[in-house]
Design an enzyme around this catalytic site. Structure first.
Site, PDB file in Angstrom:
ATOM      1  N   LYS A 120      61.558  72.958 118.859  1.00 24.06           N
ATOM      2  CA  LYS A 120      62.288  72.749 120.118  1.00 24.06           C
ATOM      3  C   LYS A 120      63.793  72.608 119.855  1.00 24.06           C
ATOM      4  CE  LYS A 120      63.313  70.541 124.127  1.00 24.06           C
ATOM      5  NZ  LYS A 120      64.474  69.806 123.724  1.00 24.06           N
ATOM      6  N   GLY A 146      60.413  69.456 115.063  1.00 21.94           N
ATOM      7  CA  GLY A 146      60.023  70.386 116.119  1.00 21.94           C
ATOM      8  C   GLY A 146      60.937  71.600 116.187  1.00 21.94           C
ATOM      9  N   ARG A 186      64.180  63.878 127.913  1.00 19.30           N
ATOM     10  CA  ARG A 186      65.152  63.907 129.019  1.00 19.30           C
ATOM     11  C   ARG A 186      64.552  64.436 130.317  1.00 19.30           C
ATOM     12  NH1 ARG A 186      68.628  64.685 124.514  1.00 19.30           N
ATOM     13  NH2 ARG A 186      70.400  63.265 124.601  1.00 19.30           N
ATOM     14  N   GLN A 189      74.663  60.185 116.522  1.00 21.09           N
ATOM     15  CA  GLN A 189      74.480  61.591 116.895  1.00 21.09           C
ATOM     16  C   GLN A 189      74.739  61.861 118.367  1.00 21.09           C
ATOM     17  OE1 GLN A 189      70.226  61.456 115.680  1.00 21.09           O
ATOM     18  NE2 GLN A 189      69.887  62.833 117.396  1.00 21.09           N
ATOM     19  N   LEU A 221      58.281  58.782 123.419  1.00 22.31           N
ATOM     20  CA  LEU A 221      57.409  59.820 122.866  1.00 22.31           C
ATOM     21  C   LEU A 221      56.548  60.484 123.940  1.00 22.31           C
ATOM     22  CD1 LEU A 221      56.286  58.128 119.517  1.00 22.31           C
ATOM     23  CD2 LEU A 221      58.337  59.487 120.009  1.00 22.31           C
ATOM     24  N   HIS A 242      55.881  65.091 120.642  1.00 21.54           N
ATOM     25  CA  HIS A 242      55.952  64.224 119.460  1.00 21.54           C
ATOM     26  C   HIS A 242      54.540  63.988 118.883  1.00 21.54           C
ATOM     27  CE1 HIS A 242      59.628  62.810 121.774  1.00 21.54           C
ATOM     28  NE2 HIS A 242      60.158  63.100 120.619  1.00 21.54           N
ATOM     29  N   GLY A 286      62.038  58.050 119.828  1.00 26.31           N
ATOM     30  CA  GLY A 286      61.190  57.338 120.778  1.00 26.31           C
ATOM     31  C   GLY A 286      61.085  58.073 122.106  1.00 26.31           C
ATOM     32  N   SER A 327      60.444  67.221 126.811  1.00 24.32           N
ATOM     33  CA  SER A 327      61.647  66.564 126.296  1.00 24.32           C
ATOM     34  C   SER A 327      61.716  65.157 126.879  1.00 24.32           C
ATOM     35  CB  SER A 327      62.889  67.356 126.733  1.00 24.32           C
ATOM     36  OG  SER A 327      64.042  66.553 126.596  1.00 24.32           O
TER      37      SER A 327
HETATM   38  P1  AMP Z   1      63.682  63.409 119.456  1.00 22.16           P
HETATM   39  O1  AMP Z   1      62.929  62.151 119.624  1.00 22.16           O
HETATM   40  O2  AMP Z   1      63.996  64.101 120.739  1.00 22.16           O
HETATM   41  O3  AMP Z   1      64.852  63.292 118.530  1.00 22.16           O
HETATM   42  O4  AMP Z   1      62.688  64.415 118.731  1.00 22.16           O
HETATM   43  C1  AMP Z   1      62.014  64.044 117.565  1.00 22.16           C
HETATM   44  C2  AMP Z   1      61.302  65.255 117.032  1.00 22.16           C
HETATM   45  O5  AMP Z   1      60.395  65.755 118.002  1.00 22.16           O
HETATM   46  C3  AMP Z   1      62.266  66.408 116.703  1.00 22.16           C
HETATM   47  O6  AMP Z   1      61.842  67.025 115.494  1.00 22.16           O
HETATM   48  C4  AMP Z   1      62.077  67.330 117.880  1.00 22.16           C
HETATM   49  O7  AMP Z   1      62.358  68.682 117.587  1.00 22.16           O
HETATM   50  C5  AMP Z   1      60.599  67.139 118.174  1.00 22.16           C
HETATM   51  N1  AMP Z   1      60.274  67.534 119.547  1.00 22.16           N
HETATM   52  C6  AMP Z   1      60.879  67.118 120.681  1.00 22.16           C
HETATM   53  N2  AMP Z   1      60.337  67.746 121.746  1.00 22.16           N
HETATM   54  C7  AMP Z   1      59.366  68.565 121.267  1.00 22.16           C
HETATM   55  C8  AMP Z   1      58.455  69.489 121.874  1.00 22.16           C
HETATM   56  N3  AMP Z   1      58.422  69.701 123.184  1.00 22.16           N
HETATM   57  N4  AMP Z   1      57.598  70.152 121.072  1.00 22.16           N
HETATM   58  C9  AMP Z   1      57.620  69.960 119.716  1.00 22.16           C
HETATM   59  N5  AMP Z   1      58.451  69.109 119.092  1.00 22.16           N
HETATM   60  C10 AMP Z   1      59.319  68.422 119.856  1.00 22.16           C
END
Ligand code: AMP
Length: 282
Positions: free
Chosen positions: A148, A146, A186, A57, A25, A29, A23, A184
């Site tokens: 990333k 991603g 964050r 995690q 997002l 995302h 989330g 991100s």
């Molecule tokens: P998260 O919600 O941070 O766990 O990320 C969910 C998915 O989004 C993961 O596969 C991440 O690698 C991908 N993701 C997060 N940030 C980016 C970004 N800036 N570009 C591409 N994919 C991303």
């Protein structure tokens, strides 16, 4: 578009393309969902985005407590990007009481490189656990991740092969802000000053391209990060799949950085990575 919280309602969407997220997002995302939509192998299969902040995690309870939760806005991002389903389960749907899945061996890339595995102990055990469980509930034909989170992508690829999960793992390049900072969830914790210093991370990855050896690339990245006042956890060039060290004269690898930036009274931890290749001498 459907919002589903009960896994029992997922049946009609089995065999789809899955985008797991926690989330909060952003455009990164949204790109994953768009790439899922455009997959040639998709053949009209539904796109299912999960929004689940997975407690197993997080190695830092404070990080888990403050992780942004924005479901309403997330649903809107998914709708606009073209998803059919947002799956937003509660904790008990993902981890029913009394259910204990047998511990499994993590792939080597989750324990040996001494990168995220060393700096976030237990993180990849939690990632593998939740991805395996979500695959079980969503039963996708393909899942999009991603670049990333490069080490995570390699861990999931290796786990899927090792456990023969039968899900195609599709990587998507990192989406960046105008100055290169990787998007991100964050980044919202960055003060304006921290935000401008954080741009040194993608700057360092770019500059590393000018170095002609692995040690020179690593030293250059560290120098740039330190000059911006960041706390460097690692700044390395590694073998792209195994993430193990390369010989000094290697000409190709993956550059990976984890660094903390002071923002107000606290620290924000950021990661990024890019392909590294010695350019032919002119
Ligand atoms: P998260 O919600 O941070 O766990 O990320 C969910 C998915 O989004 C993961 O596969 C991440 O690698 C991908 N993701 C997060 N940030 C980016 C970004 N800036 N570009 C591409 N994919 C991303």
């Amino acid at each position: 578009m459907q919002v589903i919280t009960d896994p029992a309602a997922l049946g009609p969407y089995f065999g789809g393309v899955f985008v797991p997220t926690m989330g909060a997002l952003h455009a990164g995302h949204a790109r994953l969902v768009e790439c899922a939509r455009d997959l040639p192998a998709r053949r009209e299969a539904p796109i299912v985005v999960s929004v689940f902040v997975n407690p197993t995690q997080f190695n830092d309870p404070a990080d888990l407590a403050r992780y942004p939760r924005t479901l309403e806005a997330d649903v809107e991002v998914c709708r606009r990007a073209g998803a059919e389903v947002v799956f937003a389960p509660g904790i008990s749907a993902v981890y029913p009481q009394g259910s204990t899945s047998p511990p499994r061996d993590l792939p080597a890339v989750a324990t040996e490189p001494q990168l995220e595995d060393a700096h976030r102990p237990g993180h990849f055990a939690g990632v593998c656990q939740v991805v395996r469980r979500l695959f079980e509930l969503v039963r996708p034909r393909a899942a999009v991740f991603g670049e990333k989170d490069w080490q995570q992508l390699q861990v999931i690829r290796a786990m899927s092969e090792q456990e023969d999960l039968g899900v195609e793992i599709v990587p998507v390049p990192t989406v960046r802000e105008h100055d290169g900072l990787a998007m991100s969830s964050r980044n919202i914790f960055l003060s304006p000053d921290a935000r401008s210093r954080a741009a040194a991370i993608s700057g360092a990855l770019c500059e590393a391209g000018a170095a002609r050896t692995v040690p020179a690339a690593q030293a250059r990245m560290r120098e740039i990060l330190l000059a911006a006042g960041l706390v460097v956890e690692y700044a390395v060039v590694r073998e792209p799949r195994t993430l193990m060290p390369l010989p000094a004269d290697a000409t190709h690898g993956r550059a990976l950085i984890a660094a903390q930036v002071r923002s107000g009274a606290g620290m924000v931890r950021l990661i990024d990575n890019a392909e590294w290749r010695v350019s032919p001498e002119s």
